[in-house]
Scaffold this motif. Sequence first.
Motif, PDB file in Angstrom:
ATOM      1  N   SER A   1       0.857  -1.156   0.083  1.00  0.00           N
ATOM      2  CA  SER A   1       0.072  -0.225   0.173  1.00  0.00           C
ATOM      3  C   SER A   1       0.856   1.260   0.020  1.00  0.00           C
ATOM      4  CB  SER A   1      -0.797  -0.010   1.171  1.00  0.00           C
ATOM      5  OG  SER A   1      -1.968  -1.058   0.907  1.00  0.00           O
ATOM      6  N   ILE A   2       2.013   1.073   0.391  1.00  0.00           N
ATOM      7  CA  ILE A   2       3.067   2.443   0.433  1.00  0.00           C
ATOM      8  C   ILE A   2       3.932   2.133  -0.921  1.00  0.00           C
ATOM      9  CG2 ILE A   2       2.712   2.971   2.792  1.00  0.00           C
ATOM     10  CD1 ILE A   2       5.294   1.573   3.337  1.00  0.00           C
ATOM     11  N   GLY A   3       3.498   1.449  -1.896  1.00  0.00           N
ATOM     12  CA  GLY A   3       4.093   1.288  -2.938  1.00  0.00           C
ATOM     13  C   GLY A   3       5.516   0.493  -3.108  1.00  0.00           C
ATOM     14  N   GLY A   4       5.626  -0.148  -2.177  1.00  0.00           N
ATOM     15  CA  GLY A   4       6.800  -0.910  -1.974  1.00  0.00           C
ATOM     16  C   GLY A   4       6.596  -2.667  -2.356  1.00  0.00           C
ATOM     17  N   ILE A   5       7.604  -3.304  -2.157  1.00  0.00           N
ATOM     18  CA  ILE A   5       7.742  -4.886  -2.494  1.00  0.00           C
ATOM     19  C   ILE A   5       8.122  -5.327  -1.137  1.00  0.00           C
ATOM     20  CG2 ILE A   5       8.591  -6.865  -3.399  1.00  0.00           C
ATOM     21  CD1 ILE A   5       9.166  -5.180  -5.927  1.00  0.00           C
ATOM     22  N   ASP A   6       7.277  -6.368  -0.543  1.00  0.00           N
ATOM     23  CA  ASP A   6       7.532  -6.820   0.708  1.00  0.00           C
ATOM     24  C   ASP A   6       8.282  -7.972   0.250  1.00  0.00           C
ATOM     25  OD1 ASP A   6       7.617  -8.108   3.123  1.00  0.00           O
ATOM     26  OD2 ASP A   6       5.437  -8.265   3.564  1.00  0.00           O
ATOM     27  N   VAL A   7       9.641  -7.919   0.662  1.00  0.00           N
ATOM     28  CA  VAL A   7      10.710  -8.999   0.274  1.00  0.00           C
ATOM     29  C   VAL A   7      10.465 -10.445   1.088  1.00  0.00           C
ATOM     30  CG1 VAL A   7      12.406  -7.268  -0.646  1.00  0.00           C
ATOM     31  CG2 VAL A   7      12.477  -8.070   1.956  1.00  0.00           C
ATOM     32  N   ALA A   8       9.733 -10.014   2.401  1.00  0.00           N
ATOM     33  CA  ALA A   8       9.448 -11.400   2.928  1.00  0.00           C
ATOM     34  C   ALA A   8       8.424 -12.239   2.531  1.00  0.00           C
ATOM     35  CB  ALA A   8       9.071 -11.232   4.531  1.00  0.00           C
ATOM     36  N   THR A   9       7.361 -11.656   1.765  1.00  0.00           N
ATOM     37  CA  THR A   9       6.399 -12.395   1.171  1.00  0.00           C
ATOM     38  C   THR A   9       6.787 -12.722  -0.073  1.00  0.00           C
ATOM     39  OG1 THR A   9       4.649 -11.098   2.341  1.00  0.00           O
ATOM     40  CG2 THR A   9       3.883 -12.080   0.291  1.00  0.00           C
ATOM     41  N   ALA A  10       7.446 -11.974  -0.739  1.00  0.00           N
ATOM     42  CA  ALA A  10       8.231 -12.516  -1.987  1.00  0.00           C
ATOM     43  C   ALA A  10       9.189 -13.822  -1.779  1.00  0.00           C
ATOM     44  CB  ALA A  10       9.101 -11.288  -2.656  1.00  0.00           C
ATOM     45  N   ASN A  11       9.578 -13.730  -0.892  1.00  0.00           N
ATOM     46  CA  ASN A  11      10.512 -14.886  -0.615  1.00  0.00           C
ATOM     47  C   ASN A  11       9.797 -16.141   0.231  1.00  0.00           C
ATOM     48  OD1 ASN A  11      13.399 -14.553  -1.337  1.00  0.00           O
ATOM     49  ND2 ASN A  11      12.737 -12.737  -0.970  1.00  0.00           N
ATOM     50  N   ASP A  12       8.367 -15.943   0.069  1.00  0.00           N
ATOM     51  CA  ASP A  12       7.910 -17.049   0.787  1.00  0.00           C
ATOM     52  C   ASP A  12       7.668 -16.953   2.339  1.00  0.00           C
ATOM     53  OD1 ASP A  12       5.383 -18.607   0.292  1.00  0.00           O
ATOM     54  OD2 ASP A  12       6.622 -20.323  -0.060  1.00  0.00           O
ATOM     55  N   ILE A  13       8.020 -15.876   2.888  1.00  0.00           N
ATOM     56  CA  ILE A  13       8.012 -15.812   4.620  1.00  0.00           C
ATOM     57  C   ILE A  13       6.703 -15.399   4.881  1.00  0.00           C
ATOM     58  CG2 ILE A  13       8.889 -14.765   6.691  1.00  0.00           C
ATOM     59  CD1 ILE A  13      11.500 -14.543   4.981  1.00  0.00           C
ATOM     60  N   GLY A  14       6.007 -16.309   5.530  1.00  0.00           N
ATOM     61  CA  GLY A  14       4.555 -16.178   6.159  1.00  0.00           C
ATOM     62  C   GLY A  14       4.778 -15.785   7.592  1.00  0.00           C
ATOM     63  N   SER A  15       5.141 -16.512   8.234  1.00  0.00           N
ATOM     64  CA  SER A  15       4.794 -16.459   9.794  1.00  0.00           C
ATOM     65  C   SER A  15       6.326 -15.710  10.125  1.00  0.00           C
ATOM     66  CB  SER A  15       5.007 -17.521  10.478  1.00  0.00           C
ATOM     67  OG  SER A  15       5.630 -18.546  10.148  1.00  0.00           O
ATOM     68  N   PRO A  16       6.470 -14.951  11.318  1.00  0.00           N
ATOM     69  CA  PRO A  16       7.625 -14.465  11.820  1.00  0.00           C
ATOM     70  C   PRO A  16       8.840 -15.496  11.694  1.00  0.00           C
ATOM     71  CG  PRO A  16       6.040 -13.927  13.373  1.00  0.00           C
ATOM     72  CD  PRO A  16       5.251 -14.825  12.405  1.00  0.00           C
ATOM     73  N   SER A  17       9.987 -14.981  11.055  1.00  0.00           N
ATOM     74  CA  SER A  17      11.095 -15.768  10.832  1.00  0.00           C
ATOM     75  C   SER A  17      12.383 -15.099  11.424  1.00  0.00           C
ATOM     76  CB  SER A  17      11.281 -15.968   9.137  1.00  0.00           C
ATOM     77  OG  SER A  17      12.424 -16.587   9.123  1.00  0.00           O
ATOM     78  N   PRO A  18      13.467 -15.782  11.919  1.00  0.00           N
ATOM     79  CA  PRO A  18      14.563 -15.144  12.747  1.00  0.00           C
ATOM     80  C   PRO A  18      15.227 -14.335  11.843  1.00  0.00           C
ATOM     81  CG  PRO A  18      14.298 -17.454  13.133  1.00  0.00           C
ATOM     82  CD  PRO A  18      13.363 -17.422  12.148  1.00  0.00           C
ATOM     83  N   ALA A  19      15.522 -13.297  12.033  1.00  0.00           N
ATOM     84  CA  ALA A  19      16.282 -12.283  11.375  1.00  0.00           C
ATOM     85  C   ALA A  19      17.937 -12.444  11.275  1.00  0.00           C
ATOM     86  CB  ALA A  19      16.048 -10.691  11.562  1.00  0.00           C
ATOM     87  N   SER A  20      18.245 -13.798  10.863  1.00  0.00           N
ATOM     88  CA  SER A  20      19.433 -13.913  10.895  1.00  0.00           C
ATOM     89  C   SER A  20      20.375 -13.076   9.793  1.00  0.00           C
ATOM     90  CB  SER A  20      19.852 -15.554  10.801  1.00  0.00           C
ATOM     91  OG  SER A  20      19.286 -15.869   9.317  1.00  0.00           O
ATOM     92  N   PRO A  21      21.693 -13.110  10.122  1.00  0.00           N
ATOM     93  CA  PRO A  21      22.554 -12.421   9.002  1.00  0.00           C
ATOM     94  C   PRO A  21      22.260 -13.082   7.648  1.00  0.00           C
ATOM     95  CG  PRO A  21      23.784 -12.773  10.814  1.00  0.00           C
ATOM     96  CD  PRO A  21      22.680 -13.457  11.061  1.00  0.00           C
ATOM     97  N   GLU A  22      22.082 -14.491   7.469  1.00  0.00           N
ATOM     98  CA  GLU A  22      21.815 -15.056   6.102  1.00  0.00           C
ATOM     99  C   GLU A  22      20.373 -14.508   5.769  1.00  0.00           C
ATOM    100  OE1 GLU A  22      24.615 -17.031   8.679  1.00  0.00           O
ATOM    101  OE2 GLU A  22      22.644 -16.691   9.103  1.00  0.00           O
TER     102      GLU A  22
END
Length: 175
Positions: free
Chosen positions: A81-102
């Motif tokens: 809605s703010i004109g961006g791409i949600d990279v988590a959703t684009a990479n099939d992340i649904g539920s909260p996922s650890p924000a590891s360096p990788e």
Amino acid sequence: DDRSLENMGAQIRRMGEVLGLSEEGEKLAQRSEEELADAKAAIAQIAPEEPLRMAFLYARGANGVFYILGRDSGTDDLIESIGGIDVATANDIGSPSPASPEALAELDPEVYIMMSGSLGSIGDIEGLMQRPGVAQTVAGQKQRVIALPDGQALAFGPQSGQLLLEAAKAIYHNE
């Protein structure tokens, strides 16, 4: 419990009914839907043609919780809605996922979005930059972090139109 911008008006109307204030709920829902439509039109005017890649991060405490939020949290609705791409959703992340360096390196967002209380709990931007992997992303290198009010960020309520427009202005006017 299906919070989304699409269901915002219906949820406001339902809350009005539950409280015995159907007429007030209807007025608030209509106003909120109009403000949302106006905000989306204004955002379309300032958002770049090439959408920015954005990730919504959630953190608590300097050494505590650190997650990438995805589709199941409603971040895709907010970011799109703010004109961006949600990279988590684009990479099939649904539920909260650890924000590891990788994980951060793989997503490599151009903008981080966080709740203001979440960002504050880790020492603001300085503390975020100390998290492993953050500084190696485009968003980290440019320190492009947008903090949204905790109670509004993913609530999709009456202030959503204003919240989206303010977030978009903060992102796109700082390019």
